[in-house]
Design an enzyme around this catalytic site. Structure first.
Site, PDB file in Angstrom:
ATOM      1  N   VAL A  32       0.844  -1.188   0.000  1.00 33.35           N
ATOM      2  CA  VAL A  32       0.000   0.000   0.000  1.00 33.35           C
ATOM      3  C   VAL A  32       0.884   1.244   0.000  1.00 33.35           C
ATOM      4  CG1 VAL A  32      -1.756   1.264   1.311  1.00 33.35           C
ATOM      5  CG2 VAL A  32      -1.774  -1.237   1.284  1.00 33.35           C
ATOM      6  N   GLU A 111      -1.292  -5.581   6.014  1.00 32.42           N
ATOM      7  CA  GLU A 111       0.115  -5.516   5.636  1.00 32.42           C
ATOM      8  C   GLU A 111       0.968  -6.417   6.534  1.00 32.42           C
ATOM      9  OE1 GLU A 111       1.149  -1.202   3.822  1.00 32.42           O
ATOM     10  OE2 GLU A 111       0.302  -1.158   5.842  1.00 32.42           O
TER      11      GLU A 111
END
Length: 235
Positions: A32, A111
């Site tokens: 991201v 993540e």
């Protein structure tokens, strides 16, 4: 060339350097952020040209999933592929031991799950993200369930942080892909990362935190002097 344009050009070069580590047939974590998106676009280009084949991606956020689908990158899940060969992601702050603060993009939970599942975690940043001690430049994002979030904020403040609920531009609380809130917790420079990470992890109501300790294997840094590739020493 403005500083912002030059910085973006360096980020793109660093991201494309990271993509050279990908080989055909790999399962790739798609991170991201403004730097990671350059990597995703490059992967799509190489797939379209046939230079890479049989790549499947594991996206770290819903918006990354949407962008990857738009670009034609085949996607998979950790249920289908529990081991990720290589993940390319960004970071908000990096110390000399390659410990990270992440979560500026509100995707820290996914993540970290992908990072933990990755053989190789490649972090791509510009040199402004480098720091002698984590917490010098960036608050730690802490993802909390919505029920009782104020109690979590007060408890984290008791540890010595200035705590702010992250909000959207309209003033409403920002919610993560999992429907949780984010508390941005400014501790200043953190002397003992492991103790703080443990304290946060053990607190009921805290889903996860943005301290990524010992997860990055590679750091690719874009700076005025070019691109540097730093690897964590083998333990």
């Amino acid at each position: 060339m403005s500083d912002a344009v030059q910085r973006d050009a360096l980020k793109r070069l660093a991201a494309e350097q990271a993509v050279t580590l990908i080989q055909s047939g790999m399962v790739v974590g798609l991170g991201v952020g403004s730097t990671a998106i350059f990597a995703i676009r490059r992967i799509a280009e190489l797939l379209a040209s046939g230079e890479l084949r049989d790549i499947v991606g594991v996206p770290c956020a819903l918006r990354v999933e949407e962008e990857a689908q738009r670009l034609g990158i085949p996607l998979t899940t950790l249920e289908e592929h529990s081991q990720v060969d290589l993940t390319i992601d960004g970071a908000d702050e990096v110390d000399p031991q390659l410990n990270l603060i992440k979560g500026g993009g509100a995707a820290l939970l996914r993540e970290k799950i992908v990072a933990q599942s990755s053989r190789r975690e490649v972090i791509v940043v510009d040199e402004a993200k480098l720091s002698p001690v984590l917490g010098t430049q960036w608050a730690i994002p802490v993802e909390v369930v919505r029920f009782g979030w104020g109690a979590q904020a007060r408890w984290i403040a008791s540890l010595g942080a200035e705590v702010a609920l992250r909000r959207q531009p309209d003033g409403e609380p920002l919610t993560t892909d999992q429907g949780n809130y984010i508390l941005d917790c400014n501790f200043g420079p953190i002397a003992d990362l492991t103790t703080l990470a443990t304290q946060l992890s053990l607190r009921t109501g805290i889903v996860d935190h943005g301290l990524f300790l010992g997860l990055a294997t590679d750091l690719i840094v874009a700076g005025a002097d070019g691109i540097r590739h730093i690897q964590r020493p083998a333990s």
